[in-house]
Enzyme design. Structure first.
Site, PDB file in Angstrom:
ATOM      1  CE1 TYR A 178      -3.717   2.604   0.555  1.00  0.00           C
ATOM      2  CE2 TYR A 178      -2.126   3.569   2.191  1.00  0.00           C
ATOM      3  CZ  TYR A 178      -3.363   3.840   1.475  1.00  0.00           C
ATOM      4  OH  TYR A 178      -3.884   4.894   1.746  1.00  0.00           O
ATOM      5  CE  LYS A 182      -3.590   5.114  -2.070  1.00  0.00           C
ATOM      6  NZ  LYS A 182      -4.578   5.630  -3.104  1.00  0.00           N
TER       7      LYS A 182
END
Length: 255
Positions: A178, A182
């Site tokens: 994750y 990002k």
């Protein structure tokens, strides 16, 4: 284009049937925009759009799975046929990869033991999906007098913040899926901004903050509406607004 004039602002929000995306859709509708609720599940998308209409907004559901090129192209065709242009694209759809767990319980993200298939799935949605949707919608955005693209990133994408041993992320588990997805998204945002700057298309990354959503098992302390505020602000920038930036509601964030 038969139902709307070219002066009516049209915004597409991906992953808009719940959470931050839905809150952003609600706020854009309240500003008078026609809002397209992008959702993988047609039923959930229509339910969200119906709720927006019931509240007085102009909203339509668009079936859109950012990892499925067929639905991405179909969505672009649908927008073109019905509206002829797009003014705002908010790339909000994203996954954590760990399911509905709080960040401190995401042991499957630890780099030394992470499942590569999970990493690929996260990047497929959070990075490649943004490229697919943005490129499909760019011809429609170019028809807008003031096109805006907002990519929903995270404070966790900041290398400055996450590398600080005494910083706000020091207590969290390291993430190989994750968080770097990002980081890649904020980097991608800069590259799109650099390409599209001369066309007047403003492209920025937004960090909503720690919002109460399914993705963190509802451990966030901000409401979806609070998290969506920075998305909406960047989606409604004036011609003199920034591009290639990374912002929270409080202002610029370090890379």
């Amino acid at each position: 284009m038969s139902e709307h004039t070219t002066h009516q602002k049209v915004a597409l929000v991906t992953g808009a049937n719940k959470g931050i995306g839905r809150a952003a859709a609600e706020q854009l509708a309240a500003l008078g925009m026609t809002v397209l609720v992008g959702a993988r599940d047609p039923r959930r998308g229509e339910e969200a759009a119906a709720a927006l209409r019931a509240a007085g907004g102009d909203a339509y559901a668009v079936t859109l799975d950012v990892t499925d090129p067929a639905t991405v192209q179909a969505a672009a065709k649908q927008v073109e046929e019905r509206f002829g242009h797009l003014d705002v694209l908010i790339n909000n759809a994203g996954i954590s990869g760990s399911g509905q767990v709080s960040p401190e319980d995401a042991h499957d993200q630890i780099p030394s033991s992470v499942d590569l298939d999970m990493v690929r799935a996260v990047f497929e949605t959070n990075v490649f999906g943004v490229i697919a949707v943005t490129n499909a919608m760019l011809p429609l955005l170019r028809r807008s007098p003031a096109p805006r693209i907002v990519n929903v990133s995270s404070h966790a994408s900041s290398l400055t913040l996450t590398s600080d041993p005494d910083g706000p992320f020091a207590a969290l588990l390291p993430s190989a899926a994750y968080t770097p997805s990002k980081t890649a998204l904020t980097a991608l945002t800069v590259q799109y901004a650099n390409e599209l700057r001369q066309d007047g298309i403003l492209v920025n990354a937004a960090a909503p903050g720690y919002v109460d959503t399914d993705a963190n098992n509802h451990t966030g302390h901000l409401t979806p509406a609070q998290g969506a505020a920075v998305l909406v602000r960047l989606a409604t920038l004036g011609a003199d607004g920034p591009t290639a930036g990374f912002f929270s509601e409080e202002g610029s964030l370090p890379w």
